[in-house]
Design an enzyme around this catalytic site. Structure first.
Site, PDB file in Angstrom:
ATOM      1  N   SER A 135       0.802  -1.218   0.000  1.00 55.21           N
ATOM      2  CA  SER A 135       0.000   0.000   0.000  1.00 55.21           C
ATOM      3  C   SER A 135       0.838   1.272   0.000  1.00 55.21           C
ATOM      4  CB  SER A 135      -0.935   0.023   1.217  1.00 55.21           C
ATOM      5  OG  SER A 135      -0.238   0.410   2.382  1.00 55.21           O
ATOM      6  N   LYS A 172       2.084   4.558   7.126  1.00 59.89           N
ATOM      7  CA  LYS A 172       1.275   5.437   6.284  1.00 59.89           C
ATOM      8  C   LYS A 172       1.924   6.818   6.242  1.00 59.89           C
ATOM      9  CE  LYS A 172      -2.027   2.439   5.543  1.00 59.89           C
ATOM     10  NZ  LYS A 172      -2.143   1.809   4.207  1.00 59.89           N
TER      11      LYS A 172
END
Length: 216
Positions: A135, A172
């Site tokens: 991701s 992230k």
């Protein structure tokens, strides 16, 4: 003579996808150089790109095989092997690993004494953790990358961070307005912190290290 302080390598992997159950404890102390470029006698450390945040470890002892990326002083981009219908051995040098910086460091030159000390300024507030998932590929964080994390850094908008919850860890990008954790792949949703209070920001990622040859 200098002393390099190893930092903990967590046995858990940080998810670059969705959280997965993992125990957060130190597996073993690790010196980055030992993992990143064990064959350093044949390696060079070269800057790549215009932003000063990406470095390549090129290894002149490796013969290219299918899928390798090659670095050449004559090419602005990395080449993929084979580089043409009749590949030549002298097309370029095999890229053994890449280093992507998220906090700036002074250029260490082609033969740094210690990549570990160059990246890790506060060893007792730092740890290393591997990644799983895809991701964060837009930020050059890949499945199997090793992240250098500093828990003592101030948090800035746009930082790459480690977020922890009861189920494990996530890597992230932190965005402040509104507070959220953003993926580096459009296939993965963002995490809005206001509606996900279980997430705790654990540290700032200083760099991601990715080995392309000689991986475990």
């Amino acid at each position: 003579m200098y002393t390099v302080v190893p930092v903990p390598l967590l046995a858990a992997a940080v998810s670059a996808g969705f959280p997965s159950p993992a125990a957060a404890y130190a597996e073993k102390p690790l010196i980055v150089d030992d993992w990143l470029w064990p064959q350093r006698a044949s390696c060079q450390f070269v800057p790549f790109g215009a932003d000063g945040r990406t470095y390549l470890i090129i290894d002149q002892s490796l013969r290219p095989v299918a899928g390798d990326r090659l670095w050449s002083t004559e090419a602005e981009e990395l080449l993929s092997w084979p580089c043409g219908p009749v590949p030549e051995v002298d097309t370029g040098v095999v890229v053994a690993a890449t280093v992507r910086l998220y906090r700036r460091r002074v250029d260490p030159g082609v033969a740094p004494q210690s990549i570990h000390e160059w990246l890790i300024r506060r060893p007792y507030a730092s740890y290393l953790i591997r990644t799983e998932g895809r991701s964060m590929t837009d930020h050059d964080i890949h499945h199997g990358s090793l992240l250098v994390v500093d828990r003592s850094c101030g948090l800035h908008d746009g930082d790459i961070v480690i977020a922890g919850c009861a189920d494990g860890f996530l890597v992230k990008q932190y965005r402040a307005k509104p507070g959220r954790l953003v993926s580096g792949n459009p296939q993965y949703p963002d995490v809005i912190l206001k509606s996900a209070p279980e997430y705790d920001l654990d540290g700032v990622v200083i760099a991601s290290l990715t080995r392309h040859r000689g991986a475990e």
